[in-house]
Design a protein around this motif. Structure first.
Motif, PDB file in Angstrom:
ATOM      1  N   MET A 142     -15.724  36.647  10.522  1.00  0.00           N
ATOM      2  CA  MET A 142     -14.453  37.115  10.295  1.00  0.00           C
ATOM      3  C   MET A 142     -14.974  38.294   9.880  1.00  0.00           C
ATOM      4  SD  MET A 142     -12.244  33.587   9.279  1.00  0.00           S
ATOM      5  CE  MET A 142     -11.326  34.510   8.231  1.00  0.00           C
ATOM      6  N   ALA A 143     -15.634  38.295   8.557  1.00  0.00           N
ATOM      7  CA  ALA A 143     -15.799  39.348   7.784  1.00  0.00           C
ATOM      8  C   ALA A 143     -16.988  40.540   8.306  1.00  0.00           C
ATOM      9  CB  ALA A 143     -15.966  39.100   6.327  1.00  0.00           C
ATOM     10  N   LYS A 144     -17.537  39.953   9.308  1.00  0.00           N
ATOM     11  CA  LYS A 144     -18.955  40.593   9.911  1.00  0.00           C
ATOM     12  C   LYS A 144     -19.773  40.945   8.889  1.00  0.00           C
ATOM     13  CE  LYS A 144     -16.408  42.521  13.760  1.00  0.00           C
ATOM     14  NZ  LYS A 144     -14.943  42.347  13.862  1.00  0.00           N
ATOM     15  N   LEU A 145     -20.278  39.776   8.053  1.00  0.00           N
ATOM     16  CA  LEU A 145     -21.035  40.072   6.862  1.00  0.00           C
ATOM     17  C   LEU A 145     -22.295  39.262   7.418  1.00  0.00           C
ATOM     18  CD1 LEU A 145     -19.282  39.276   3.720  1.00  0.00           C
ATOM     19  CD2 LEU A 145     -20.232  41.460   4.357  1.00  0.00           C
ATOM     20  N   PRO A 146     -23.530  39.878   7.198  1.00  0.00           N
ATOM     21  CA  PRO A 146     -24.943  38.984   7.537  1.00  0.00           C
ATOM     22  C   PRO A 146     -24.871  37.759   6.790  1.00  0.00           C
ATOM     23  CG  PRO A 146     -25.412  40.986   6.374  1.00  0.00           C
ATOM     24  CD  PRO A 146     -24.066  41.047   6.488  1.00  0.00           C
ATOM     25  N   TYR A 147     -25.323  36.726   7.537  1.00  0.00           N
ATOM     26  CA  TYR A 147     -25.508  35.427   6.572  1.00  0.00           C
ATOM     27  C   TYR A 147     -26.420  34.641   7.308  1.00  0.00           C
ATOM     28  CZ  TYR A 147     -23.011  33.309  10.695  1.00  0.00           C
ATOM     29  OH  TYR A 147     -22.735  32.788  11.941  1.00  0.00           O
ATOM     30  N   LYS A 148     -26.960  33.720   6.365  1.00  0.00           N
ATOM     31  CA  LYS A 148     -27.990  32.889   6.869  1.00  0.00           C
ATOM     32  C   LYS A 148     -27.415  31.161   6.592  1.00  0.00           C
ATOM     33  CE  LYS A 148     -32.125  30.906   5.150  1.00  0.00           C
ATOM     34  NZ  LYS A 148     -33.156  30.836   4.343  1.00  0.00           N
ATOM     35  N   LYS A 149     -27.308  30.454   7.546  1.00  0.00           N
ATOM     36  CA  LYS A 149     -26.745  29.081   7.627  1.00  0.00           C
ATOM     37  C   LYS A 149     -27.634  28.170   6.917  1.00  0.00           C
ATOM     38  CE  LYS A 149     -25.707  26.739  11.426  1.00  0.00           C
ATOM     39  NZ  LYS A 149     -24.908  26.149  12.497  1.00  0.00           N
ATOM     40  N   VAL A 150     -27.207  27.383   6.009  1.00  0.00           N
ATOM     41  CA  VAL A 150     -28.215  26.342   5.439  1.00  0.00           C
ATOM     42  C   VAL A 150     -27.379  24.909   5.277  1.00  0.00           C
ATOM     43  CG1 VAL A 150     -29.409  25.505   3.328  1.00  0.00           C
ATOM     44  CG2 VAL A 150     -29.367  27.941   3.955  1.00  0.00           C
ATOM     45  N   ILE A 151     -28.099  23.989   5.926  1.00  0.00           N
ATOM     46  CA  ILE A 151     -27.463  22.623   5.896  1.00  0.00           C
ATOM     47  C   ILE A 151     -27.910  21.972   4.669  1.00  0.00           C
ATOM     48  CG2 ILE A 151     -27.373  20.422   7.171  1.00  0.00           C
ATOM     49  CD1 ILE A 151     -26.298  23.069   8.936  1.00  0.00           C
ATOM     50  N   VAL A 152     -26.755  21.651   3.953  1.00  0.00           N
ATOM     51  CA  VAL A 152     -27.292  21.054   2.539  1.00  0.00           C
ATOM     52  C   VAL A 152     -26.980  19.541   2.776  1.00  0.00           C
ATOM     53  CG1 VAL A 152     -26.274  20.661   0.369  1.00  0.00           C
ATOM     54  CG2 VAL A 152     -26.262  22.757   1.398  1.00  0.00           C
ATOM     55  N   THR A 153     -27.855  18.724   2.617  1.00  0.00           N
ATOM     56  CA  THR A 153     -27.795  17.231   2.742  1.00  0.00           C
ATOM     57  C   THR A 153     -27.958  16.579   1.364  1.00  0.00           C
ATOM     58  OG1 THR A 153     -30.385  17.058   2.522  1.00  0.00           O
ATOM     59  CG2 THR A 153     -29.453  17.245   4.792  1.00  0.00           C
ATOM     60  N   ALA A 154     -27.652  15.232   1.250  1.00  0.00           N
ATOM     61  CA  ALA A 154     -27.424  14.500   0.039  1.00  0.00           C
ATOM     62  C   ALA A 154     -28.879  14.842  -0.961  1.00  0.00           C
ATOM     63  CB  ALA A 154     -27.240  13.120   0.168  1.00  0.00           C
ATOM     64  N   GLN A 155     -30.007  14.990  -0.166  1.00  0.00           N
ATOM     65  CA  GLN A 155     -31.222  15.165  -0.907  1.00  0.00           C
ATOM     66  C   GLN A 155     -31.293  16.448  -1.363  1.00  0.00           C
ATOM     67  OE1 GLN A 155     -30.944  13.742   2.208  1.00  0.00           O
ATOM     68  NE2 GLN A 155     -31.267  11.585   1.575  1.00  0.00           N
ATOM     69  N   SER A 156     -30.584  17.705  -0.781  1.00  0.00           N
ATOM     70  CA  SER A 156     -30.775  18.813  -1.226  1.00  0.00           C
ATOM     71  C   SER A 156     -29.424  19.252  -1.871  1.00  0.00           C
ATOM     72  CB  SER A 156     -31.189  19.808  -0.066  1.00  0.00           C
ATOM     73  OG  SER A 156     -30.022  19.712   0.887  1.00  0.00           O
ATOM     74  N   PHE A 157     -28.472  18.649  -2.528  1.00  0.00           N
ATOM     75  CA  PHE A 157     -27.279  19.005  -2.867  1.00  0.00           C
ATOM     76  C   PHE A 157     -27.313  19.896  -4.082  1.00  0.00           C
ATOM     77  CE2 PHE A 157     -22.782  18.360  -4.403  1.00  0.00           C
ATOM     78  CZ  PHE A 157     -22.312  18.682  -3.267  1.00  0.00           C
ATOM     79  N   GLU A 158     -28.302  19.620  -4.707  1.00  0.00           N
ATOM     80  CA  GLU A 158     -28.747  20.483  -6.093  1.00  0.00           C
ATOM     81  C   GLU A 158     -28.660  21.905  -5.841  1.00  0.00           C
ATOM     82  OE1 GLU A 158     -32.729  19.646  -4.352  1.00  0.00           O
ATOM     83  OE2 GLU A 158     -31.125  18.400  -4.703  1.00  0.00           O
ATOM     84  N   LEU A 159     -28.680  22.379  -4.592  1.00  0.00           N
ATOM     85  CA  LEU A 159     -28.634  23.803  -4.154  1.00  0.00           C
ATOM     86  C   LEU A 159     -27.265  24.355  -4.533  1.00  0.00           C
ATOM     87  CD1 LEU A 159     -30.483  23.739  -0.719  1.00  0.00           C
ATOM     88  CD2 LEU A 159     -31.429  24.633  -3.030  1.00  0.00           C
ATOM     89  N   ALA A 160     -26.143  23.375  -4.475  1.00  0.00           N
ATOM     90  CA  ALA A 160     -24.876  23.552  -4.570  1.00  0.00           C
ATOM     91  C   ALA A 160     -24.302  23.919  -5.981  1.00  0.00           C
ATOM     92  CB  ALA A 160     -23.757  22.662  -3.924  1.00  0.00           C
ATOM     93  N   PRO A 161     -24.184  25.134  -6.330  1.00  0.00           N
ATOM     94  CA  PRO A 161     -23.908  25.476  -7.688  1.00  0.00           C
ATOM     95  C   PRO A 161     -22.595  24.650  -8.177  1.00  0.00           C
ATOM     96  CG  PRO A 161     -23.562  27.375  -6.430  1.00  0.00           C
ATOM     97  CD  PRO A 161     -23.864  26.472  -5.542  1.00  0.00           C
ATOM     98  N   LYS A 162     -22.380  24.157  -9.277  1.00  0.00           N
ATOM     99  CA  LYS A 162     -21.438  23.296  -9.680  1.00  0.00           C
ATOM    100  C   LYS A 162     -21.012  22.242  -8.897  1.00  0.00           C
ATOM    101  CE  LYS A 162     -19.254  27.287 -11.861  1.00  0.00           C
ATOM    102  NZ  LYS A 162     -17.870  28.204 -11.997  1.00  0.00           N
TER     103      LYS A 162
END
Length: 85
Positions: free
Chosen positions: A1-21
């Motif tokens: 939508m905004a045409k910004l470059p991005y990299k998709k990352v799949i967050v799993t229960a084991q890697s949820f600590e990546l999510a801030p807050k």
């Protein structure tokens, strides 16, 4: 939508600590994690001049806001508490 470059990352229960807050969705912007959809949208408006709702009618803006608020409560477990009788 905004045409910004991005990299998709799949967050799993084991890697949820990546999510801030412990909130999803989240982004990393200029090496800083931002973990709240409202903060992400406001940050894009202020830093990039991107208003994702710019082309929406007032009714569509209302639906967008309601959807974001509902999603926030559902995804974070931040549900309203009801007084017991």
């Amino acid at each position: 939508m905004a045409k910004l470059p991005y990299k998709k990352v799949i967050v799993t229960a084991q890697s949820f600590e990546l999510a801030p807050k412990d909130k999803i969705p989240f982004i990393e912007y200029q090496e800083k994690p931002i973990g709240d959809v409202f903060l992400i949208i406001e940050m894009l408006k202020q830093t990039e001049g991107i208003d994702l709702d710019a082309n929406l009618t007032s009714a569509e803006r209302s639906i967008s806001l309601a959807f974001r608020r509902t999603s926030k409560k559902t995804l974070t477990g931040d549900r309203p508490k009801f007084a017991s009788t």
